[in-house]
Write an enzyme that holds these catalytic residues in place. Structure first.
Site, PDB file in Angstrom:
ATOM      1  N   SER A 165      38.261  46.306  39.397  1.00 48.00           N
ATOM      2  CA  SER A 165      38.445  47.702  39.775  1.00 48.00           C
ATOM      3  C   SER A 165      38.970  48.463  38.573  1.00 48.00           C
ATOM      4  O   SER A 165      39.659  47.906  37.717  1.00 48.00           O
ATOM      5  CB  SER A 165      39.451  47.787  40.926  1.00 48.00           C
ATOM      6  N   ASP A 223      32.964  55.588  42.889  1.00 45.07           N
ATOM      7  CA  ASP A 223      32.616  54.708  41.778  1.00 45.07           C
ATOM      8  C   ASP A 223      31.132  54.595  41.449  1.00 45.07           C
ATOM      9  O   ASP A 223      30.706  54.895  40.343  1.00 45.07           O
ATOM     10  CB  ASP A 223      33.156  53.303  42.049  1.00 45.07           C
ATOM     11  N   LYS A 224      30.328  54.095  42.386  1.00 48.80           N
ATOM     12  CA  LYS A 224      28.921  53.820  42.088  1.00 48.80           C
ATOM     13  C   LYS A 224      28.027  55.008  42.388  1.00 48.80           C
ATOM     14  O   LYS A 224      26.862  55.026  41.980  1.00 48.80           O
ATOM     15  CB  LYS A 224      28.432  52.602  42.897  1.00 48.80           C
ATOM     16  N   ASP A 234      34.804  51.550  47.439  1.00 52.51           N
ATOM     17  CA  ASP A 234      35.150  50.242  46.890  1.00 52.51           C
ATOM     18  C   ASP A 234      36.469  49.717  47.444  1.00 52.51           C
ATOM     19  O   ASP A 234      36.632  48.510  47.639  1.00 52.51           O
ATOM     20  CB  ASP A 234      35.234  50.320  45.364  1.00 52.51           C
ATOM     21  N   CYS A 279      40.368  58.212  44.118  1.00 47.75           N
ATOM     22  CA  CYS A 279      41.731  57.684  43.924  1.00 47.75           C
ATOM     23  C   CYS A 279      42.375  58.224  42.652  1.00 47.75           C
ATOM     24  O   CYS A 279      41.730  58.373  41.622  1.00 47.75           O
ATOM     25  CB  CYS A 279      41.711  56.175  43.930  1.00 47.75           C
TER      26      CYS A 279
END
Length: 550
Positions: A466, A120-121, A78, A191
């Site tokens: 985000s 993330d996804k 992302d 992250c």
């Protein structure tokens, strides 16, 4: 076993012949087939180390009498996709990943799966596909990145995004920004703060789908390799005992995950992903209303980035998710997990908690849970704010609307100095269908923060944020503009009233005026005319339903 359908009997000689072409022996073909779903890629820092975890998982499978078969799924970063056309593909990639897991497992008769996502996804995407199959699976999340360090101060990716805004108003030099850019992300891992990837890892562990301490163990720590190996061993047990996800996951399991999410101040994207996971079990199993109901049950107990000062590495040293569950014990319901232990048994084994990092419920960081669901005439079906990352002076705000129909228009206005104290920035036609793809608005929010406007300017959108966004950022406004939601008829200068504690967001015009504007509204054409995203725009549901394909 499922794999017996493709490997047993004379008629399956061609199938076995092809497996032997891959080098598998008769003895290996007799054993349970375990799919190792690896999302390694050389372009995503959260995934560059996953081959190591996949190898460890395969060793674990072999050690416990199974045969592993590794295959790959895609993975989008992302952060790299941020701020350009690539971000349209981030959320939609979740559905591709789910379909990939489903397709590969069905086509090759896997008896169980080891899922190895990180960012993330990819975490929700893999789990959605596995839940759809309802076969035994276990998750090894890739682990967090360490924060970077420079001149005695710690940094992460959000430091770089906000650094752009700081540079734009002269707070730092270009050379200082370059120093931050170079040090902020020091190596492999998702992250370093409680952004979307680590939020989903924490909730995966809470759901009982990964082994204890998996979520917070650092990406390249030897303990992560041991967890991967033990997970490989455990999946063979789950297959032999035929323990399916529907044997583990209950309404209470999902509510436990939501409570942990709210207590930690997790990413607002969890309000998309948790309902999407639950949807694979049953429609309406978990909805945005469950988040709304549970946000009054727990306080915010950890000051984690982006709203606080601590990183996931600090949460790990403080005791990880088991310690969080221990602190929330009075609210947590018992449930089974892939480890073979119940949630209550995991809680009872907690030996250490650093209360400076994970606060007791009677001495929280904030009395209010980390996420808050708002409704009103702008968002009849709801919207979400990460209130743990909002300055309390902005809990209640009223100001004139500054209306933009895309992220790009908004960034130009912010960096051009057109946004003033007191404004409410409105970014619309960025929802699941309108974007298409429901892009994250990290660049606008980071610019606002970097320029020092986060304590005086609010931002609302039918897009999303985000997990690293902070400030008064209200997203997922539903219905979205493309569906004719009221956000579509806000005009420049309209007064918008936000009251986070009252859970309200309203446009201060009469209901008659709203009805008249809606009657005159014309639906614009879809922005993308061909390819996957154009198909996605036609099938995706509203954000308040998890933005799943229907």
């Amino acid at each position: 076993m499922i794999s017996d359908n493709l490997k047993k009997g004379v008629s399956r000689a061609p199938n076995r012949s092809l497996l032997k072409a891959c080098g598998y022996t008769d003895e290996e073909i007799e054993k349970p087939f375990i799919g190792i779903v690896n999302s390694f890629t050389e372009v995503v820092p959260g995934h560059i180390h996953l081959n190591t975890l996949a190898e460890a998982a395969k060793k674990g499978v072999y050690a416990n009498g199974g045969t592993p078969f590794e295959f790959n799924t895609m993975a989008v970063c992302d952060g790299i996709a941020m701020g350009h056309e690539g971000m349209r593909y981030s959320l939609p990639s979740r559905e591709i990943i789910a379909d990939t897991v489903e397709s590969m497992a069905k086509a090759h008769g896997f008896d169980g799966l080891v899922l190895i996502p990180s960012c993330d996804k990819i975490v929700p995407g893999m789990i959605m596909g596995a839940l759809r199959l309802n076969i035994p699976f276990i998750v090894i999340t890739g682990g967090p990145m360490q924060p970077g360090e420079l001149h005695g101060k710690k940094y992460d990716l959000i430091s770089v995004f906000e650094g752009v805004g700081e540079y734009n108003v002269g707070k730092i030099t270009k050379e200082e920004l370059m120093e931050i850019e170079t040090c902020a992300c020091p190596g492999a891992g998702s992250c370093a703060g409680l952004f979307t990837a680590n939020s989903m890892a924490c909730l995966t562990e809470t759901l009982g789908l990964s082994l204890p301490m998996c979520a917070t163990t650092h990406a390249t720590d030897a303990e992560k390799v041991r967890i991967a190996k033990r997970s490989g061993m455990k999946i063979v047990d789950l297959v032999k005992e035929d323990i399916k996800p529907t044997d583990l996951l209950t309404k209470e399991s999902f509510e436990n995950a939501i409570l942990v999410d709210l207590a930690l101040g997790g990413s607002s994207n969890t309000t998309l992903h948790i309902p999407a996971l639950a949807y694979e079990i049953a429609p309406e199993f978990i909805t945005l209303d469950d988040f709304d109901r549970l946000c009054d049950e727990v306080p915010h107990i950890a000051s984690l980035r982006p709203g606080g000062d601590h990183f996931i590495s600090d949460l790990h040293r403080a005791g990880g998710i088991p310690a969080v569950l221990k602190i929330l014990e009075q609210k947590i319901r018992d449930a089974n997990t892939v480890s073979g232990k119940s949630i209550k048994e995991i809680i009872n084994e907690v030996k250490y908690i650093d209360y400076n990092i994970i606060r007791p419920v009677d001495k929280p960081v904030h009395e209010t849970a980390g996420l808050r669901i708002l409704k009103g005439n702008i968002a009849p079906d709801g919207c979400v704010v990460k209130i743990s990352a909002v300055n309390p002076k902005m809990y209640k705000h009223e100001g004139p609307a500054r209306v933009f129909n895309s992220e790009e228009e908004t960034i130009d206005a912010i960096l051009g100095g057109d946004i003033k104290e007191g404004d409410v920035v409105v970014i619309r036609y960025e929802g699941p269908a309108g974007g298409p793809g429901m892009r994250e608005m990290l660049s606008p929010t980071s610019a606002i923060c970097g320029m020092g406007l986060d304590d005086s300017v609010a931002l609302i959108t039918d897009g999303r944020f985000s997990g690293g966004s902070r400030g008064p950022c209200i997203g997922h406004i539903s219905p979205e503009a493309m569906a004719g939601g009221p956000i579509a008829i806000i005009e420049e200068g309209d007064i918008i009233a936000i009251d986070m504690m009252a859970k309200e967001i309203n446009l201060k015009i009469s209901e008659e005026e709203i009805k008249e504007r809606l009657a005159n509204w014309k639906k614009p054409e879809i922005k993308v005319k061909k390819g996957y995203i154009s198909r996605y725009a036609k099938l995706v549901s509203s954000a308040n339903e998890g933005a799943v394909l229907k």
